[in-house]
Design a protein around this motif. Structure first.
Motif, PDB file in Angstrom:
ATOM      1  N   GLY A 114      -4.025   4.032  -7.056  1.00 37.34           N
ATOM      2  CA  GLY A 114      -3.283   4.976  -6.210  1.00 37.34           C
ATOM      3  C   GLY A 114      -1.803   4.745  -6.487  1.00 37.34           C
ATOM      4  N   GLY A 115      -0.996   5.704  -6.150  1.00 39.63           N
ATOM      5  CA  GLY A 115       0.435   5.583  -6.404  1.00 39.63           C
ATOM      6  C   GLY A 115       1.072   4.522  -5.523  1.00 39.63           C
ATOM      7  N   ILE A 116       2.332   4.246  -5.789  1.00 38.81           N
ATOM      8  CA  ILE A 116       3.078   3.257  -4.996  1.00 38.81           C
ATOM      9  C   ILE A 116       3.054   3.688  -3.516  1.00 38.81           C
ATOM     10  N   GLY A 117       2.725   2.733  -2.639  1.00 38.35           N
ATOM     11  CA  GLY A 117       2.690   3.003  -1.204  1.00 38.35           C
ATOM     12  C   GLY A 117       1.446   3.724  -0.715  1.00 38.35           C
ATOM     13  N   SER A 118       0.462   3.949  -1.614  1.00 39.76           N
ATOM     14  CA  SER A 118      -0.740   4.679  -1.177  1.00 39.76           C
ATOM     15  C   SER A 118      -1.616   3.816  -0.274  1.00 39.76           C
ATOM     16  N   GLY A 119      -1.506   2.483  -0.438  1.00 40.59           N
ATOM     17  CA  GLY A 119      -2.307   1.590   0.406  1.00 40.59           C
ATOM     18  C   GLY A 119      -3.239   0.674  -0.372  1.00 40.59           C
ATOM     19  N   LYS A 120      -2.952   0.466  -1.653  1.00 37.48           N
ATOM     20  CA  LYS A 120      -3.852  -0.362  -2.488  1.00 37.48           C
ATOM     21  C   LYS A 120      -4.031  -1.771  -1.914  1.00 37.48           C
ATOM     22  N   THR A 121      -2.912  -2.416  -1.586  1.00 37.93           N
ATOM     23  CA  THR A 121      -2.989  -3.797  -1.097  1.00 37.93           C
ATOM     24  C   THR A 121      -3.728  -3.846   0.240  1.00 37.93           C
ATOM     25  N   THR A 122      -3.455  -2.851   1.083  1.00 36.26           N
ATOM     26  CA  THR A 122      -4.104  -2.771   2.403  1.00 36.26           C
ATOM     27  C   THR A 122      -5.620  -2.608   2.228  1.00 36.26           C
ATOM     28  N   VAL A 123      -6.013  -1.684   1.345  1.00 34.13           N
ATOM     29  CA  VAL A 123      -7.444  -1.421   1.117  1.00 34.13           C
ATOM     30  C   VAL A 123      -8.102  -2.632   0.436  1.00 34.13           C
ATOM     31  N   LYS A 148       7.993   6.924   2.534  1.00 29.78           N
ATOM     32  CA  LYS A 148       8.414   6.361   3.832  1.00 29.78           C
ATOM     33  C   LYS A 148       7.896   4.937   3.991  1.00 29.78           C
ATOM     34  N   ARG A 149       6.606   4.731   3.622  1.00 29.10           N
ATOM     35  CA  ARG A 149       5.995   3.396   3.774  1.00 29.10           C
ATOM     36  C   ARG A 149       6.700   2.361   2.904  1.00 29.10           C
ATOM     37  N   VAL A 150       7.039   2.752   1.672  1.00 28.51           N
ATOM     38  CA  VAL A 150       7.663   1.780   0.757  1.00 28.51           C
ATOM     39  C   VAL A 150       9.098   1.478   1.187  1.00 28.51           C
ATOM     40  N   ILE A 175      10.094   1.325   4.209  1.00 24.34           N
ATOM     41  CA  ILE A 175       9.955   0.355   5.316  1.00 24.34           C
ATOM     42  C   ILE A 175       9.502  -1.011   4.774  1.00 24.34           C
ATOM     43  N   ARG A 176       8.522  -0.973   3.826  1.00 28.86           N
ATOM     44  CA  ARG A 176       7.951  -2.243   3.328  1.00 28.86           C
ATOM     45  C   ARG A 176       8.963  -3.060   2.525  1.00 28.86           C
ATOM     46  N   ASP A 177       9.679  -2.392   1.603  1.00 31.83           N
ATOM     47  CA  ASP A 177      10.521  -3.130   0.637  1.00 31.83           C
ATOM     48  C   ASP A 177      12.009  -2.933   0.853  1.00 31.83           C
ATOM     49  N   LEU A 204      -8.988   8.644   1.708  1.00 31.79           N
ATOM     50  CA  LEU A 204      -7.828   9.366   2.238  1.00 31.79           C
ATOM     51  C   LEU A 204      -7.080   8.444   3.207  1.00 31.79           C
ATOM     52  N   ASN A 205      -5.840   8.101   2.823  1.00 27.67           N
ATOM     53  CA  ASN A 205      -5.064   7.183   3.680  1.00 27.67           C
ATOM     54  C   ASN A 205      -3.810   7.887   4.200  1.00 27.67           C
ATOM     55  N   ASP A 206      -4.052   8.927   4.998  1.00 30.09           N
ATOM     56  CA  ASP A 206      -2.909   9.639   5.600  1.00 30.09           C
ATOM     57  C   ASP A 206      -2.908   9.490   7.115  1.00 30.09           C
TER      58      ASP A 206
HETATM   59  P1  ADP Z   1       0.495  -0.150  -2.263  1.00 30.17           P
HETATM   60  O1  ADP Z   1      -0.138  -1.510  -2.481  1.00 30.17           O
HETATM   61  O2  ADP Z   1      -0.386   0.963  -2.767  1.00 30.17           O
HETATM   62  O3  ADP Z   1       1.887  -0.011  -2.766  1.00 30.17           O
HETATM   63  P2  ADP Z   1       0.452  -0.970   0.529  1.00 30.17           P
HETATM   64  O4  ADP Z   1      -0.950  -1.316   0.825  1.00 30.17           O
HETATM   65  O5  ADP Z   1       1.415  -2.095   0.325  1.00 30.17           O
HETATM   66  O6  ADP Z   1       0.557   0.074  -0.686  1.00 30.17           O
HETATM   67  O7  ADP Z   1       0.979  -0.013   1.703  1.00 30.17           O
HETATM   68  C1  ADP Z   1       2.348   0.357   1.765  1.00 30.17           C
HETATM   69  C2  ADP Z   1       2.869   0.080   3.177  1.00 30.17           C
HETATM   70  O8  ADP Z   1       2.251   0.991   4.052  1.00 30.17           O
HETATM   71  C3  ADP Z   1       2.536  -1.324   3.671  1.00 30.17           C
HETATM   72  O9  ADP Z   1       3.598  -1.796   4.450  1.00 30.17           O
HETATM   73  C4  ADP Z   1       1.284  -1.092   4.546  1.00 30.17           C
HETATM   74  O10 ADP Z   1       1.193  -2.032   5.577  1.00 30.17           O
HETATM   75  C5  ADP Z   1       1.525   0.314   5.082  1.00 30.17           C
HETATM   76  N1  ADP Z   1       0.260   1.051   5.280  1.00 30.17           N
HETATM   77  C6  ADP Z   1      -0.668   1.337   4.345  1.00 30.17           C
HETATM   78  N2  ADP Z   1      -1.686   2.045   4.868  1.00 30.17           N
HETATM   79  C7  ADP Z   1      -1.408   2.191   6.189  1.00 30.17           C
HETATM   80  C8  ADP Z   1      -2.064   2.822   7.290  1.00 30.17           C
HETATM   81  N3  ADP Z   1      -3.243   3.454   7.150  1.00 30.17           N
HETATM   82  N4  ADP Z   1      -1.465   2.763   8.499  1.00 30.17           N
HETATM   83  C9  ADP Z   1      -0.275   2.142   8.655  1.00 30.17           C
HETATM   84  N5  ADP Z   1       0.409   1.542   7.666  1.00 30.17           N
HETATM   85  C10 ADP Z   1      -0.141   1.569   6.434  1.00 30.17           C
END
Ligand code: ADP
Length: 199
Positions: free
Chosen positions: A8-17, A138-140, A142-144, A173-175
């Motif tokens: 998935g693209g940057i910030g899609s949620g790979k690490t979370t999943v 937006k997620r990236v 905040i994250r980085d 779907l991670n929206d």
């Molecule tokens: P990737 O590894 O694809 O770059 P991350 O798993 O690091 O993405 O997710 C990017 C940011 O968004 C992280 O801070 C993560 O905690 C947050 N995030 C991801 N999925 C969700 C979600 N379903 N709800 C809330 N925050 C999320």
């Protein structure tokens, strides 16, 4: 052990999943982290990078100077290709070692660059995480704390959602509209059952 790509693209949620797959007992290999580890620890690769990018490629304490290297490769596609070609053989060997020692039904390989990873190894299945680009940015941020324009530069070098959808066997779907855990649980069940049936 079969290998499943998680992309998935940057910030899609790979690490979370990936963390949720780990909670289900599935071993996870992070291709980007492995590339970084090789760049910081493999003496031959380190010398090659210093020769190519200069001594600024590393901080004095030996850590990779990611900011410096990103500034070069995300502004010049030929430099990114060079970097990938230099690092990939080392990651490929490490993946094979990891696979040789694993005893699970399947493992997950987390990668932002699916097409590059497909050159390193074969995948039994491909799982793609889909999320709108605006939400990912937006997620990236905040994250980085990265600047939006720097994230957009990186996005240009990644596969598009359309390309990933075409290659994927499963899409998560991670929206925020659907439960991540439920989607991952269903994919885990489906892959495990299919492998067990074939045994
Ligand atoms: P990737 O590894 O694809 O770059 P991350 O798993 O690091 O993405 O997710 C990017 C940011 O968004 C992280 O801070 C993560 O905690 C947050 N995030 C991801 N999925 C969700 C979600 N379903 N709800 C809330 N925050 C999320």
């Amino acid at each position: 052990m079969k290998l499943v790509a998680l992309t998935g693209g940057i910030g899609s949620g790979k690490t979370t999943v990936a963390k949720i797959f780990e909670l289900l007992g599935v071993p996870v290999y992070n291709a980007d982290k492995s590339a970084r580890y090789q760049m910081e620890h493999h003496p031959i690769l380190k010398s090659l990078l210093i020769e190519h990018f200069g001594s600024q490629a590393y901080h004095v304490d030996g850590r990779l100077n990611s900011e410096y290297i990103s500034g070069i490769v995300f502004n010049e596609p030929t430099q990114l290709t060079w970097l990938n070609q230099a690092v990939h053989p080392y990651v490929a060997i490490h993946i094979q070692e990891w696979l040789m020692h694993a005893k699970d039904l399947y493992g997950v390989l987390e990668t932002a660059l699916l097409k590059e990873s497909m050159k390193l190894t074969n995948f039994y299945k491909i799982v793609h995480i889909s999320s709108p680009e605006s939400l990912r940015i937006k997620r990236v941020v905040i994250r980085d704390g990265q600047l939006q324009e720097d994230i957009l530069k990186k996005l240009r070098f990644q596969q598009t959602e359309e390309e990933l959808l075409e290659l994927a066997d499963f899409t998560i779907l991670n929206d925020g509209s659907q439960s991540l855990i439920l989607q991952i649980h269903n994919i885990h069940k489906s892959i495990s059952n299919e492998i067990l049936k074939k045994c």
